[in-house]
Design a protein around this motif. Structure first.
Motif, mmCIF file in Angstrom:
data_model
loop_
_atom_site.group_PDB
_atom_site.id
_atom_site.type_symbol
_atom_site.label_atom_id
_atom_site.label_comp_id
_atom_site.label_asym_id
_atom_site.label_seq_id
_atom_site.Cartn_x
_atom_site.Cartn_y
_atom_site.Cartn_z
ATOM 1 N N ARG A 9 89.141 102.739 18.502
ATOM 2 C CA ARG A 9 89.084 101.330 18.613
ATOM 3 C C ARG A 9 87.924 100.655 19.580
ATOM 4 O O ARG A 9 87.307 99.689 19.385
ATOM 5 N N ARG A 10 87.662 101.574 20.679
ATOM 6 C CA ARG A 10 86.368 101.106 21.200
ATOM 7 C C ARG A 10 85.186 100.844 20.335
ATOM 8 O O ARG A 10 84.174 100.014 20.657
ATOM 9 N N ALA A 11 84.966 101.795 19.628
ATOM 10 C CA ALA A 11 83.905 101.857 18.802
ATOM 11 C C ALA A 11 83.823 100.540 17.854
ATOM 12 O O ALA A 11 82.772 99.852 17.499
ATOM 13 N N VAL A 12 84.752 100.050 17.281
ATOM 14 C CA VAL A 12 84.994 98.852 16.618
ATOM 15 C C VAL A 12 84.739 97.855 17.634
ATOM 16 O O VAL A 12 84.056 96.768 16.948
ATOM 17 N N ILE A 13 85.316 97.514 18.599
ATOM 18 C CA ILE A 13 84.780 96.695 19.530
ATOM 19 C C ILE A 13 83.546 96.397 19.827
ATOM 20 O O ILE A 13 82.627 95.422 19.756
ATOM 21 N N GLY A 14 82.847 97.659 19.958
ATOM 22 C CA GLY A 14 81.483 97.993 20.090
ATOM 23 C C GLY A 14 80.674 97.436 18.935
ATOM 24 O O GLY A 14 79.592 96.695 19.071
ATOM 25 N N SER A 15 81.288 97.745 17.759
ATOM 26 C CA SER A 15 80.491 97.092 16.583
ATOM 27 C C SER A 15 80.278 95.565 16.565
ATOM 28 O O SER A 15 79.236 94.875 16.360
ATOM 29 N N PHE A 16 81.543 94.777 17.070
ATOM 30 C CA PHE A 16 81.582 93.437 17.221
ATOM 31 C C PHE A 16 80.495 92.761 18.337
ATOM 32 O O PHE A 16 79.739 92.069 18.048
ATOM 33 N N VAL A 17 80.485 93.834 19.449
ATOM 34 C CA VAL A 17 79.523 93.531 20.221
ATOM 35 C C VAL A 17 78.026 93.483 19.914
ATOM 36 O O VAL A 17 77.155 92.712 19.955
ATOM 37 N N ALA A 18 77.911 94.436 19.034
ATOM 38 C CA ALA A 18 76.522 94.807 18.405
ATOM 39 C C ALA A 18 76.188 93.535 17.385
ATOM 40 O O ALA A 18 75.244 93.117 17.359
ATOM 41 N N ALA A 19 77.301 93.418 16.599
ATOM 42 C CA ALA A 19 76.932 92.025 15.794
ATOM 43 C C ALA A 19 76.509 90.798 16.408
ATOM 44 O O ALA A 19 75.702 90.012 15.998
ATOM 45 N N ALA A 20 77.353 90.674 17.768
ATOM 46 C CA ALA A 20 77.167 89.236 18.469
ATOM 47 C C ALA A 20 75.603 89.576 19.004
ATOM 48 O O ALA A 20 74.857 88.371 18.834
ATOM 49 N N ILE A 21 75.297 90.661 19.545
ATOM 50 C CA ILE A 21 73.865 90.714 20.035
ATOM 51 C C ILE A 21 72.863 90.499 18.729
ATOM 52 O O ILE A 21 71.887 89.684 18.999
ATOM 53 N N GLY A 22 73.150 90.921 17.710
ATOM 54 C CA GLY A 22 72.336 90.768 16.587
ATOM 55 C C GLY A 22 72.000 89.304 16.236
ATOM 56 O O GLY A 22 71.190 88.621 15.851
ATOM 57 N N CYS A 23 73.341 88.614 16.166
ATOM 58 C CA CYS A 23 73.407 86.988 15.790
ATOM 59 C C CYS A 23 72.622 86.419 16.934
ATOM 60 O O CYS A 23 71.698 85.515 16.761
ATOM 61 N N ALA A 24 72.867 86.792 18.063
ATOM 62 C CA ALA A 24 72.145 86.110 19.380
ATOM 63 C C ALA A 24 70.696 86.364 19.282
ATOM 64 O O ALA A 24 70.129 85.227 19.227
#
Lengths: 156, 669
Positions: free
Chosen positions: B40-55
């Motif tokens: 679950r943490r990895a999934v939330i981490g992937s969300f953070v990664a996508a957010a950083i990518g978008c930013a």
């Protein structure tokens, strides 16, 4: 002992299922009929001027989409009575349109016209479509951006 | 630097989603809670990664970093910041990045929210969502890298798509659509989880109905916003052209709608379970098909998007998702069969079944029409297109049948309806429908589709209103409440049912608006010299002058504008323009739309002659169009009402304890 569950007669569900299945079958048949019976008239072939001319007399009166470039220097007349030539580089066909293009289209730009070829060889357009393209490329010096070239077979 | 951070974020996102998928499968098999938590943490981490990518992409766009190819193609030094930000979804690579953000966002929200619930299901839900998200990260790693660099850095970029710049709606329509598209992976994941674990009871359906309704609402709003954008921007006077891109959005909407209905039968009566599972799979696969069709360039579209190498990737994903889930479905057929209680031919179950058959028929018809050019090109090499008339011929009868069912379905009882109740309930509405049609005919309405839809809408609407009134009256009598209080309390205690009524009534509003606006619209093309007047539908249109000037907000954009005064049911002045953007070969229409509740006056500039000031205008009077947008917003409100958690109530007391433990844990922690 006399009180049984308020269930329905054993045979009833099966018989009723057939009723609804019949309705479903009829509905699907109607949809299928609607789809296939009208498809012959709905198809519009996309042709280049050369392909259209190759069809010869068979092409006269058939609704097609003709695609190519608007030939330089060929546009004349007001927007609601427009004459121009669509060319694919090899052959050109004169197009007459009483419907103005939805966007200002220019000589040398790509255009797709829908309509029929008359017996006099003039294509009577009922619709003039100009591509709105998302495909922008950084223009290299000197050459045209790729979206200005409509290749044969490349639909609008 | 910034692009490298973005690229690194994409790679990390890929790693995390792959890890999460594997860890969830292992967790499902071993039941190790620690694996569950780390996945679950990895999934939330992937969300953070996508957010950083978008930013990173947004920063690159705002700083006009033309070393990034995507920025060079979609941005220029003069691009205003707002347009720069929304250029994130202006083209393919940025769209997929944004897509990944939303998809990982849905997954994180769901997996976090249900971390202590549905224990046997959730690892498989997580594994499915992580796999889907890994696919999008993989697309960004290989064929569609948003942070790909250009070798000689351009001094100036190409600028954003002119159509994107020309209307603020582009800030709204794609995000809504993507929220819908990405969210529809959630019911798919639950469906797969239920099939894998054989927990095919009502539990997963209860969760999934709400989690389908949420993305469904976004998808609906996205489609309506897209139609509105098309109407306001493209200048052809219409809002739906059966373009492949539009169809791509409609297809999963149709099957999702079918699912929302069949799930009710599966949940309440145990029937249609195989069908319901198939609908969930179909909906998800169609979101992939839609993306494939619009983004791979295989289908010619009026708004042709960037062609790219992602086609084969999506094709592989579609085949994998379809093949895998159908195999699973067939494997589990013995577990799915049976379980339904008997029902009569005339019953709510039958209405639901028929509803689903119609929606599926509609899906096949639209898919067939959209794919036919592909099939013909593959078999005979001819290039063809399937026009709007074909789509109208096939779909309008189905839509009308659905409208009819919408009225009688909810009024029929579960189980078996007797003909006498049916007669009793439907006689008055039928009479009303005939009366309204007759009076419309007497007033002078002759157009058959408008007339038929109006009559049908009266029948259906009055059945619905009668249902609501009867319920409210019964409650008012038994509890001694006022009619308004009784209706509100009844509705808030049966949100799903009354939200459904609201959605249905809104759809009726939209149906009447669509039928009348397409049946009774008038248009004409006129060429006017300055000072000349033309008439259309009670309006007098006078061309005052032609103005050619640079846009005040961006001097590189030349606007050719006809200034026109109009008098009639509405009066005033308007400017309708063609704008020449430096990076767009064709001028972009900027139609003027004057909206009233009764009709729109719609004026497009087609051509102009600067020497004489003469303009050619396309004039439209489109009745009731505004009600399509109002109806669309009402669908959103109605669906929101249905989604909103119920506070108290008979049925909810069963669902309620599910949330209580979570609250207790938080307090105890």
């Amino acid at each position: 002992m006399t009180v049984s569950a308020p269930s329905e007669p054993m045979l009833a569900p099966r018989r009723r299922q057939w009723g609804i299945l019949a309705v479903v079958a009829v509905v699907l048949a109607v949809i299928g009929y609607l789809a296939f019976s009208s498809v012959g008239n709905a198809l519009v072939y996309y042709l280049t001027p050369t392909e259209l001319l190759e069809r010869g007399d068979a092409a006269v009166g058939e609704t097609v989409r003709l695609g190519g470039l608007v030939e330089d220097g060929s546009v004349s007349g007001p927007a609601t009575d427009l004459t121009f030539v669509v060319t694919d580089g090899k052959n050109g066909i004169e197009v007459h349109s009483t419907v103005a293009p939805t966007r200002s289209f220019r000589e040398g730009s790509g255009a797709v016209v829908e309509g029929t070829l008359g017996a006099d060889g003039v294509f009577d357009a009922t619709q003039v479509i100009v591509k709105h393209d998302e495909n922008y490329e950084v223009p290299a010096s000197g050459d045209l951006p790729s979206d200005q070239v409509i290749e044969p077979g490349d639909e609008s | 630097m910034i692009p490298s951070i973005g690229h690194a974020a994409v790679l990390i996102g890929l790693g995390l989603t792959v890890y999460a998928a594997v860890a969830y499968v292992l967790a499902a098999r071993d039941g190790d809670p620690r694996l569950n938590v780390s996945a679950r943490r990895a999934v939330i981490g992937s969300f953070v990664a996508a957010a950083i990518g978008c930013a990173a992409m947004i920063v690159s766009l705002l700083t006009h970093d033309f070393s990034v190819r995507y920025v060079a193609e979609n941005n220029a030094t003069t691009t205003p910041p707002f347009i720069g930000v929304i250029s994130l979804w202006a083209a393919l690579e940025g769209s997929i990045l944004f897509w990944a953000l939303l998809a990982t966002g849905w997954a994180s929200l769901l997996l976090h929210r249900y971390r202590d619930r549905y224990r046997p299901l959730m690892p498989w839900v997580g594994a499915t969502l992580a796999t889907v998200n890994a696919f999008f990260f993989a697309v960004m790693t290989w064929p569609g890298n948003p942070f790909a660099l250009t070798a000689p850095m351009a001094a100036e970029g190409n600028g954003p798509n002119a159509l994107l710049q020309n209307h603020p709606f582009m800030a709204l329509h794609p995000p809504l659509l993507y929220l819908g598209y990405t969210g529809l992976a959630v019911p798919f994941a639950f469906g797969i989880a239920a099939l894998v674990t054989r927990r095919l009871d009502e539990e997963w359906l209860r969760v999934v109905r709400r989690w389908t309704l949420i993305p469904w609402t976004f998808l609906t709003l996205g489609i309506v916003a897209g139609a509105w954008w098309s109407y306001e921007v493209l200048g052809w006077g219409g809002y739906w052209a059966w373009d492949p891109v539009e169809n791509a959005a409609l297809l999963p909407w149709l099957t999702a709608t079918a699912f929302i209905h069949s799930a009710m039968v599966a949940e309440r009566r145990g029937g249609l379970r195989i069908w319901t599972s198939a609908m969930v799979i179909a909906t998800f696969v169609l979101t992939l098909v839609g993306t494939f069709l619009t983004r791979s360039g295989v289908v010619a579209s009026v708004h042709s998007f960037t062609q790219s190498a992602i086609g084969p990737w999506f094709l592989a994903a579609i085949l994998l998702a379809l093949g895998g889930s159908l195999t699973l479905l067939v494997w589990r057929l013995p577990d799915l069969a049976g379980g339904d209680r008997p029902s009569g031919t005339v019953s709510r179950e039958s209405a639901f079944l028929l509803n689903n058959v119609l929606f599926l028929g509609l899906t096949f018809a639209v898919l067939f029409g959209t794919l036919l050019p592909l099939l013909v090109a593959a078999t005979s090499g001819d290039t063809i297109s399937v026009g709007a008339p074909w789509f109208n011929t096939v779909t309008v009868p189905i839509f009308i049948a659905l409208l009819f069912l919408m009225g009688i379905g909810p009024a029929l009882p579960w189980g078996t309806a007797s003909w006498s109740t049916a007669r009793e309930r439907f006689t008055v509405p039928l009479g009303l429908g005939v009366a309204v049609t007759a009076s419309a005919l007497a007033i002078g309405l002759r157009e058959p589709t408008s007339l038929g839809t109006l009559g049908l809408a009266t029948v259906v609407g009055s059945i619905m209103v009668e249902e609501i009134v009867r319920g409210a009256r019964a409650r008012a009598r038994s509890r001694n409440e006022g009619p308004a209080t009784a209706t509100w309390r009844l509705a808030t205690r049966n949100r799903r049912r009354y939200g459904g009524y609201a959605v249905h009534l809104s759809v009726l509003v939209m149906a009447v608006a669509v039928a009348v606006s397409s049946g009774l619209a008038t248009d004409r093309t006129v060429t006017l010299a300055p000072g000349e007047t033309a008439t259309i539908g009670g309006y007098e249109i006078t061309h005052d002058r032609l103005v050619v000037e640079p846009l005040s907000s961006d001097a590189r954009v030349i606007e050719t504008r006809a200034e026109v005064t109009y008098a009639g049911p509405q009066s005033g002045s308007l400017g309708t323009a063609l704008r020449d953007y430096p990076n767009s070969q064709a001028a972009i229409a900027t139609p003027a739309v004057r909206t009233s509740l009764a009709e729109d006056l719609y004026v497009t500039l087609l051509a102009s002659d600067q020497a004489t000031g003469t303009v050619t205008l396309h004039l439209f009077v489109n009745p009731l169009v505004v009600w399509i947008w109002i109806g669309g917003a009402m669908v959103g409100i109605g669906a929101g009402f249905a989604i909103w958690p119920e506070r108290r109530g008979r049925r909810v007391t069963v669902e309620r304890p599910q949330r209580a433990p979570a609250a207790v844990t938080i307090e105890g922690a």
